[in-house]
Design an enzyme around this catalytic site. Structure first.
Site, PDB file in Angstrom:
ATOM      1  N   GLY A  84      36.339  26.188   0.719  1.00 37.06           N
ATOM      2  CA  GLY A  84      35.856  24.654   0.397  1.00 37.06           C
ATOM      3  C   GLY A  84      35.291  24.331  -0.896  1.00 37.06           C
ATOM      4  O   GLY A  84      34.561  25.771  -1.356  1.00 37.06           O
ATOM      5  N   ASP A 120      40.717  28.877   7.013  1.00 35.34           N
ATOM      6  CA  ASP A 120      41.199  27.473   6.059  1.00 35.34           C
ATOM      7  C   ASP A 120      42.343  27.246   5.965  1.00 35.34           C
ATOM      8  O   ASP A 120      43.099  28.703   6.032  1.00 35.34           O
ATOM      9  CB  ASP A 120      40.284  27.716   4.538  1.00 35.34           C
ATOM     10  CG  ASP A 120      40.150  26.626   3.851  1.00 35.34           C
ATOM     11  OD1 ASP A 120      40.767  25.678   3.881  1.00 35.34           O
ATOM     12  OD2 ASP A 120      39.293  26.277   3.049  1.00 35.34           O
ATOM     13  N   GLY A 155      40.613  22.617   0.910  1.00 39.36           N
ATOM     14  CA  GLY A 155      40.471  23.866   0.382  1.00 39.36           C
ATOM     15  C   GLY A 155      41.489  24.310  -0.824  1.00 39.36           C
ATOM     16  O   GLY A 155      41.947  24.158  -1.086  1.00 39.36           O
ATOM     17  N   SER A 166      36.667  20.481   6.651  1.00 38.57           N
ATOM     18  CA  SER A 166      36.803  19.138   7.314  1.00 38.57           C
ATOM     19  C   SER A 166      37.072  18.581   5.981  1.00 38.57           C
ATOM     20  O   SER A 166      36.833  19.338   4.632  1.00 38.57           O
ATOM     21  CB  SER A 166      36.090  18.285   7.723  1.00 38.57           C
ATOM     22  OG  SER A 166      36.420  17.182   7.572  1.00 38.57           O
ATOM     23  N   GLY A 202      33.699  27.639  21.184  1.00 36.91           N
ATOM     24  CA  GLY A 202      34.486  28.135  21.896  1.00 36.91           C
ATOM     25  C   GLY A 202      34.528  29.372  21.616  1.00 36.91           C
ATOM     26  O   GLY A 202      33.740  30.560  22.641  1.00 36.91           O
ATOM     27  N   TYR A 207      36.505   9.993   9.815  1.00 35.33           N
ATOM     28  CA  TYR A 207      35.740  10.975   9.590  1.00 35.33           C
ATOM     29  C   TYR A 207      33.826  10.435  10.196  1.00 35.33           C
ATOM     30  O   TYR A 207      33.250  12.124  10.952  1.00 35.33           O
ATOM     31  CB  TYR A 207      34.936  10.829   8.383  1.00 35.33           C
ATOM     32  CG  TYR A 207      34.074  12.110   7.528  1.00 35.33           C
ATOM     33  CD1 TYR A 207      34.519  13.006   7.525  1.00 35.33           C
ATOM     34  CD2 TYR A 207      33.041  11.624   6.278  1.00 35.33           C
ATOM     35  CE1 TYR A 207      33.841  14.212   6.721  1.00 35.33           C
ATOM     36  CE2 TYR A 207      32.385  12.230   6.177  1.00 35.33           C
ATOM     37  CZ  TYR A 207      32.511  13.962   6.244  1.00 35.33           C
ATOM     38  OH  TYR A 207      31.415  15.081   5.950  1.00 35.33           O
TER      39      TYR A 207
END
Ligand code: UDP
Length: 310
Positions: A10, A31, A36, A74, A101, A144
């Site tokens: 991005g 990505d 992107g 995002s 995670g 968003y």
């Protein structure tokens, strides 16, 4: 360090990869390329760099050790996230969960790219980090705003429960080379309209304000935050605030364009004001922006000019 950057192809992710490689780190960029562009990474010629085409809302598998994770994946332009509402919600929620995670599994540090949109249409100006915001959860921008607010909550929970060394940057409007020409944000729109002799589309009466930070300043602030001990959100942005109409006039002046200004409908829930209070970044990180619009805009205009034929 061995560092993972989600959203590495991005606008901000690719500048971040450059900076991390410059600092001598090994970088793995992830990505799914929905907003992107692999071309943003094409100049990198380093054995310390690798790219993985992956959607981070799915389980992230990285072989070997990882020391730090930047979660930058995002859609970030209002036009993009209005077109990709479910992907935006998923990457902010499921994607943040997967990235955290990975941090937990690898014992890695973590930095979340959050946003000034967590303040919504703010009733306080400038916005300090202590302001809780004024967000419409069910409006079109809510996909968003709420995803990023959830991402902040999830990041703090992983810090508190699992003791992960997490950081949260609230990124204000940022501009510079590698923004997509048609991503719909005001900087690429106005610059390309001015260069093509097309009318500049000011939404509403243009009295709404924004404060624009040049990309190198932003990346420097994020790099400092990564090295800090701060776990709560920190605003990074340029506090020089101007109206969108003033911004349109500045673009016309700097491009020597004779384009006219036309007014179009203001998008739903478009924030009326936005300006970062950067006292915390100043005190904590010794950071403040160095590049004024008069310097950053000409570089950005040159970038778009060189891509006029593409
Ligand atoms: N805007 C505008 N004309 C455009 C694109 C955007 O007047 O062609 C306005 C938009 O309504 C908002 C501001 O410029 O008030 C910044 O919009 P942008 O999409 O860059 O991002 P935002 O700050 O709203 O997230």
């Amino acid at each position: 360090m061995r560092i993972v950057v989600t959203g590495g192809a991005g606008f901000l992710g690719s500048h971040l990869c450059d900076r991390l490689l410059f600092e001598g780190h090994e970088v793995i960029a992830l990505d799914n390329l929905i907003t992107g562009d692999r071309a943003h990474l094409a100049h990198i010629d380093s054995r310390k760099f690798s790219f993985v085409h992956h959607d981070v809302t799915r389980f992230i598998e990285i072989e070997g050790p990882v020391d730090f994770i930047f979660h930058f994946a995002s859609p970030a332009s209002p036009v993009d996230y209005l077109e990709l509402p479910i992907q935006t919600l998923k990457v902010g929620s499921l994607g943040t969960h997967k990235a955290l995670g990975l941090a937990k599994a690898k014992g890695a540090g973590f930095l979340l790219a959050s946003t000034s949109e967590t303040y919504g249409d703010p009733l306080v100006n400038p916005q300090p980090e202590t302001y809780w915001g004024n967000v419409n959860p069910i409006g079109p921008r809510g996909v968003y705003d709420e995803a990023k607010r959830f991402a902040e909550a999830m990041t703090m929970a992983y810090h508190r429960v699992h003791g992960i060394d997490t950081h949260i940057v609230r990124i204000f409007n940022t501009y510079g080379p590698r923004m997509r020409k048609r991503d719909g944000r005001v900087v690429p729109n106005f610059v390309n309209q001015a260069l093509n002799g097309e009318p500049l589309t000011v939404f509403g009466d243009g009295s709404q304000t924004r404060s624009f930070c040049y990309v190198s300043d932003l990346i420097d602030g994020i790099h400092r935050l990564m090295q800090s001990d701060e776990h709560e959100p920190v605003n990074i942005g340029n506090p020089a605030e101007l109206t969108i109409l003033q911004f349109a006039e500045a673009i016309l002046r700097l491009t020597n364009s004779r384009s006219e200004i036309v007014h179009e409908e203001l998008p739903v829930d478009d924030p009326k004001v936005r300006r970062p209070d950067i006292t915390k970044a100043r005190n904590l990180l010794g950071w403040e922006p160095k590049v004024p619009l008069e310097e950053g805009l000409p570089t950005t205009i040159e970038y778009f000019r060189s891509r006029q034929t593409q």
